[in-house]
Design a protein around this motif. Structure first.
Motif, PDB file in Angstrom:
ATOM      1  N   LEU A 118     -10.618 -35.153 -48.468  1.00  0.00           N
ATOM      2  CA  LEU A 118     -10.962 -34.704 -46.944  1.00  0.00           C
ATOM      3  C   LEU A 118     -10.462 -33.122 -47.076  1.00  0.00           C
ATOM      4  O   LEU A 118     -11.213 -32.497 -46.216  1.00  0.00           O
ATOM      5  CB  LEU A 118      -9.991 -35.432 -45.853  1.00  0.00           C
ATOM      6  N   ARG A 119      -9.543 -32.646 -47.636  1.00  0.00           N
ATOM      7  CA  ARG A 119      -8.969 -31.334 -47.787  1.00  0.00           C
ATOM      8  C   ARG A 119     -10.116 -30.671 -48.633  1.00  0.00           C
ATOM      9  O   ARG A 119     -10.602 -29.528 -48.113  1.00  0.00           O
ATOM     10  CB  ARG A 119      -7.769 -31.300 -48.626  1.00  0.00           C
ATOM     11  N   LYS A 120     -10.716 -31.299 -49.306  1.00  0.00           N
ATOM     12  CA  LYS A 120     -11.901 -30.490 -50.132  1.00  0.00           C
ATOM     13  C   LYS A 120     -13.260 -30.440 -49.394  1.00  0.00           C
ATOM     14  O   LYS A 120     -13.965 -29.302 -49.414  1.00  0.00           O
ATOM     15  CB  LYS A 120     -12.509 -31.275 -51.363  1.00  0.00           C
ATOM     16  N   ILE A 121     -13.474 -31.413 -48.631  1.00  0.00           N
ATOM     17  CA  ILE A 121     -14.451 -31.162 -47.581  1.00  0.00           C
ATOM     18  C   ILE A 121     -14.472 -30.167 -46.558  1.00  0.00           C
ATOM     19  O   ILE A 121     -15.329 -29.578 -46.238  1.00  0.00           O
ATOM     20  CB  ILE A 121     -14.684 -32.769 -46.902  1.00  0.00           C
ATOM     21  N   ARG A 122     -13.293 -30.108 -46.019  1.00  0.00           N
ATOM     22  CA  ARG A 122     -12.699 -29.211 -45.044  1.00  0.00           C
ATOM     23  C   ARG A 122     -12.754 -27.793 -45.849  1.00  0.00           C
ATOM     24  O   ARG A 122     -13.408 -26.891 -45.224  1.00  0.00           O
ATOM     25  CB  ARG A 122     -11.325 -29.206 -44.634  1.00  0.00           C
ATOM     26  N   THR A 123     -12.424 -27.630 -47.038  1.00  0.00           N
ATOM     27  CA  THR A 123     -12.456 -26.305 -47.638  1.00  0.00           C
ATOM     28  C   THR A 123     -14.144 -26.013 -47.886  1.00  0.00           C
ATOM     29  O   THR A 123     -14.500 -24.947 -47.719  1.00  0.00           O
ATOM     30  CB  THR A 123     -11.754 -26.338 -49.380  1.00  0.00           C
ATOM     31  N   ALA A 182      -3.410 -45.416 -49.747  1.00  0.00           N
ATOM     32  CA  ALA A 182      -5.089 -45.405 -49.090  1.00  0.00           C
ATOM     33  C   ALA A 182      -4.931 -44.088 -48.552  1.00  0.00           C
ATOM     34  O   ALA A 182      -5.945 -43.167 -48.626  1.00  0.00           O
ATOM     35  CB  ALA A 182      -5.180 -46.359 -48.443  1.00  0.00           C
ATOM     36  N   SER A 183      -3.911 -43.714 -47.730  1.00  0.00           N
ATOM     37  CA  SER A 183      -3.964 -42.543 -46.871  1.00  0.00           C
ATOM     38  C   SER A 183      -3.930 -41.424 -47.662  1.00  0.00           C
ATOM     39  O   SER A 183      -4.527 -40.262 -47.613  1.00  0.00           O
ATOM     40  CB  SER A 183      -2.913 -42.644 -45.847  1.00  0.00           C
ATOM     41  N   HIS A 184      -2.897 -41.465 -48.849  1.00  0.00           N
ATOM     42  CA  HIS A 184      -2.954 -40.236 -49.513  1.00  0.00           C
ATOM     43  C   HIS A 184      -3.832 -39.911 -50.542  1.00  0.00           C
ATOM     44  O   HIS A 184      -4.449 -38.931 -50.790  1.00  0.00           O
ATOM     45  CB  HIS A 184      -1.522 -40.543 -50.398  1.00  0.00           C
ATOM     46  N   ASP A 185      -4.671 -41.089 -50.758  1.00  0.00           N
ATOM     47  CA  ASP A 185      -5.505 -40.812 -51.850  1.00  0.00           C
ATOM     48  C   ASP A 185      -6.720 -40.126 -51.074  1.00  0.00           C
ATOM     49  O   ASP A 185      -7.737 -39.588 -51.771  1.00  0.00           O
ATOM     50  CB  ASP A 185      -6.148 -42.410 -52.484  1.00  0.00           C
ATOM     51  N   LEU A 186      -6.931 -40.520 -49.829  1.00  0.00           N
ATOM     52  CA  LEU A 186      -8.113 -39.946 -49.132  1.00  0.00           C
ATOM     53  C   LEU A 186      -7.747 -38.735 -48.442  1.00  0.00           C
ATOM     54  O   LEU A 186      -8.865 -37.962 -48.151  1.00  0.00           O
ATOM     55  CB  LEU A 186      -8.288 -40.869 -47.660  1.00  0.00           C
ATOM     56  N   GLN A 187      -6.653 -38.076 -48.309  1.00  0.00           N
ATOM     57  CA  GLN A 187      -6.310 -36.837 -47.970  1.00  0.00           C
ATOM     58  C   GLN A 187      -6.704 -35.798 -48.770  1.00  0.00           C
ATOM     59  O   GLN A 187      -7.442 -34.774 -48.319  1.00  0.00           O
ATOM     60  CB  GLN A 187      -4.741 -36.728 -48.091  1.00  0.00           C
ATOM     61  N   GLU A 188      -6.994 -35.880 -50.235  1.00  0.00           N
ATOM     62  CA  GLU A 188      -7.624 -34.910 -51.005  1.00  0.00           C
ATOM     63  C   GLU A 188      -9.040 -34.574 -51.056  1.00  0.00           C
ATOM     64  O   GLU A 188      -9.491 -33.617 -50.712  1.00  0.00           O
ATOM     65  CB  GLU A 188      -7.255 -35.169 -52.475  1.00  0.00           C
TER      66      GLU A 188
END
Length: 248
Positions: free
Chosen positions: A243-248, A235-241
């Motif tokens: 979030l990374r896009k949102i940060r970008t 779940a943590s790994h799936d949420l990381q992508e």
């Protein structure tokens, strides 16, 4: 007696009659066998008495001594017999007391001689192994329970009979299927020589089964925790992508 023989002509026979006679400066009892026989003339009339006597004092005294000795011996035998009966009763009471204690135990208890013959077995052991507790006494364990031939239990018994103390924390019975904490204790005489062995088996089946269930529960819990950790990681790994896009 003389007058009667003289007047009637009837013979009189006396056997071991006591007669007081002067002997050794005193009056002593003596014993005689004697016969009084009428002395008859040609015409059949009685003119006197013939007396024939034989002293049997020594014989009578010897028999009296023998009788007294026999009476004393019989008395001693009666006393010894009574004492033996009393001791046997006391011994039987002690045996009954010990047997009552053993029968009140929930443990399986038995004793064996050097040839693995059963000397005793308590009520609980007889019930578990379905044995006639008195009918098996004097028989070898391997003949009573053939399943134990060449088993670890029989090997442990031989070790105990050779003087080794045996303690098995967990022993699985090949007969009842139960689990026991087992003790085999050498029995020694006053000269420290082993003449037999005592076996005591305490049923720990419930404890073993409870511990096994606990191990299974712990294994299940550990597996569940691992699955949760795996899920959390995924779940943590799936949420990381995202979030990374949102940060970008």
């Amino acid at each position: 007696i003389l007058a009667n023989v003289y007047h009637t002509g009837e013979r009189f026979v006396g056997s071991e009659r006591m007669v007081m006679l002067p002997r050794n400066g005193t009056i002593e009892p003596t014993y005689v066998n004697f016969v009084y026989e009428a002395l008859r003339e040609i015409d059949g009339s009685i003119s006197g008495i013939i007396a024939i006597a034989n002293e049997v004092t020594d014989l009578v005294k010897a028999r009296n001594i023998a009788r007294n000795n026999a009476d004393e011996l019989n008395q001693n035998v009666r006393e010894k017999t009574a004492e033996l009966v009393r001791k046997n009763e006391e011994l039987q009471q002690q045996r009954d007391f010990v047997e009552a204690i053993l029968d009140s135990s929930v443990d399986l208890i038995a004793s064996y001689d050097k040839d693995t013959r059963l000397l005793s077995i308590n009520k609980r052991a007889a019930e578990v192994y379905k044995l006639d507790r008195y009918g098996v006494l004097g028989k070898k364990l391997g003949d009573v329970l053939p399943q134990l031939q060449n088993s670890p239990a029989m090997a442990d018994l031989h070790k105990a009979l050779n003087g080794q103390y045996i303690h098995n924390k967990i022993y699985a019975s090949v007969i009842s299927g139960a689990f026991y904490e087992n003790f085999l204790i050498p029995l020694r005489d006053t000269n420290n020589n082993v003449y037999g062995a005592l076996s005591i088996a305490h049923d720990i089946t419930n404890s073993v089964e409870t511990a096994d269930k606990l191990r299974q529960a712990n294994a299940q819990l550990e597996k569940s925790n691992q699955e949760r950790e795996r899920f959390a990681y995924i779940a943590s790994h799936d949420l990381q992508e995202p979030l990374r896009k949102i940060r970008t």
